[in-house]
Design an enzyme around this catalytic site. Structure first.
Site, PDB file in Angstrom:
ATOM      1  CB  SER A  88     -20.569   0.580  -8.035  1.00 24.24           C
ATOM      2  OG  SER A  88     -20.679   1.945  -7.755  1.00 24.24           O
ATOM      3  CG  ASP A 115     -19.906   9.202  -2.267  1.00 26.69           C
ATOM      4  OD1 ASP A 115     -19.213   9.791  -1.370  1.00 26.69           O
ATOM      5  OD2 ASP A 115     -20.181   8.944  -3.586  1.00 26.69           O
ATOM      6  NE  ARG A 158     -17.983  11.527  -4.738  1.00 28.03           N
ATOM      7  CZ  ARG A 158     -18.000  11.153  -5.738  1.00 28.03           C
ATOM      8  NH1 ARG A 158     -17.103  11.934  -6.324  1.00 28.03           N
ATOM      9  NH2 ARG A 158     -18.433  10.630  -6.026  1.00 28.03           N
ATOM     10  CG  ASP A 179     -25.816   5.755 -10.868  1.00 25.50           C
ATOM     11  OD1 ASP A 179     -26.377   4.980 -11.012  1.00 25.50           O
ATOM     12  OD2 ASP A 179     -25.165   5.283 -10.086  1.00 25.50           O
TER      13      ASP A 179
END
Length: 406
Positions: free
Chosen positions: A179, A127, A98, A18
């Site tokens: 992923s 996220d 995060r 990404d």
């Protein structure tokens, strides 16, 4: 702010699929802004190798690597461990990292005079919420760019097409295009064959598991480990004192070698859909097990039961991206206070995916062998008769009412 007015963007950069294509995409679609790539080092180890060269090659002006390992461990993981916080059996690996990454993105963006912060989170995942809530807390006026909510790319296959067309180097192929998210605490796997819950994960396929082996491939001989805690925080392994992040590293190795901490779950995402993932959390699984064992003998019943209820709220808070909130501060204070006597040693036997209790001791133990023994003790068993009469009085009165005897 109009796209043409955005001159400098700070990008949350992992070097994965990404974020690798986001750099050229931002330059194409946002009037060629300067891109400052920021990688949060949360213990992903070799994933940081070659990151600077890749970021610069694809168009970033520089790469900033922020060391966030100890902040993540000390400020978030340890309080969660004290609370025994789990989200539907998930030990919150991605969610732990995060908040500190989002906070650092905001700090760097303000320091660099950036016009916006960009991230590679999809519009389907958790996220995006976690990053953006942290950014809103520390840079409330900052514009946020989320390409997955803007571009016409529809799939990871199309992302690979874009990467190939723009000469963006990738470490994955279409066949290994899971992923993944990795940090010191865990590794997640999503996508491909895992999207169908009827498929059994191929744990023994080379390259699938990265933090250890499957239970089937683990040694036939058990491994014993002793973990020492002080006020709920781990301080030593097998008598060797070390900081918490090093303890997790050590236990990751021992747990991984013995097939510990692999789960396959379908979880309820914050965004409103169910998602299937395989998680590896070897060291974290050992720590949670050891901590729970020590609490059994050091925490009183009422506090323990209340903490077990609050643990659900605490896990939800972390999972849902609300770490930087007054509720977190209040619950963390409870976690710390309830753990002030959680001090001692716990021995576990690691064997083929299992962390089996093998004994525990504490200078603050509430366990009394003299009281509970089946042998002779100081406890006067006659006292229980009066207790039962009082405890059962409401039940007796109700029965008398039903029989018309009151």
């Amino acid at each position: 702010m109009e796209k043409k007015d955005i001159k400098k963007v700070v990008l949350a950069y992992s070097g994965g699929l990404d974020t690798s294509i986001i750099i050229p995409w931002l330059k194409e679609n946002y009037n060629n802004p300067e891109i400052i790539a920021v990688a949060g080092n949360v213990g992903q180890a070799d994933e940081l190798e070659g990151l600077e060269a890749k970021a610069l090659k694809t168009g970033a002006s520089k790469l900033i690597v922020a060391d966030l390992v100890d902040e993540m461990v000390d400020d978030i993981i340890i309080p969660a461990l004290k609370m025994d916080a789990k989200y539907e059996t998930y030990l919150l690996g991605t969610a732990f990292a995060r908040p500190v990454i989002g906070k650092k993105l905001a700090e760097i963006a303000l320091a660099e005079g950036a016009d916006a912060i960009a991230h590679g989170c999809t519009g389907k995942g958790n996220d995006q919420v976690r990053f953006e809530l942290a950014i809103k807390r520390f840079a409330p006026g900052m514009k946020i760019i989320a390409p997955w909510r803007e571009w016409n790319i529809k799939s990871r296959d199309e992302e690979i097409d874009y990467a190939e067309a723009h000469n963006v180097p990738l470490k994955i192929s279409r066949e290994t295009n899971y992923s993944k998210d990795k940090n010191l605490w865990h590794l997640s796997h999503e996508g491909l064959d895992l999207e169908d819950p009827s498929n059994e994960p191929n744990y023994d396929k080379p390259g699938f598991l990265e933090m250890g082996v499957s239970p089937a491939m683990a040694p036939d001989k058990p491994t014993y480990v002793t973990i020492s805690f002080e006020a709920g925080a781990p301080v030593a392994v097998d008598g060797v004192k070390m900081k918490a992040s090093k303890i997790i590293e050590k236990l990751n190795k021992l747990g991984g070698e013995n097939g510990i901490g692999i789960i396959d779950i379908v979880e309820n995402r914050l965004i409103g859909m169910k998602d299937r993932g395989v998680y590896e959390t070897p060291g974290g699984t050992i720590l949670y097990k050891a901590h729970e064992q020590l609490e059994m003998i050091t925490v009183d019943k009422d506090t323990l039961h209340e903490k077990q209820k609050l643990a659900v709220d605490y896990a939800d808070l972390i999972y849902n991206g609300k770490w930087y909130s007054p509720l977190q501060e209040a619950l963390t204070a409870f976690a710390n206070e309830s753990n002030k006597y959680v001090t001692g040693d716990v021995k576990l036997k690691l064997y083929k995916g299992n962390a089996i209790p093998a004994g525990m001791t504490s200078p603050y133990s509430l366990y009394s062998e003299n009281l509970v023994t089946f042998g002779e003790s100081d406890y006067d068993q006659k006292q229980s008769e009066g207790f039962i009469n009082l405890w059962g009085l409401p039940t007796k009165v109700q029965a008398l009412r039903e029989k018309g005897l009151l």
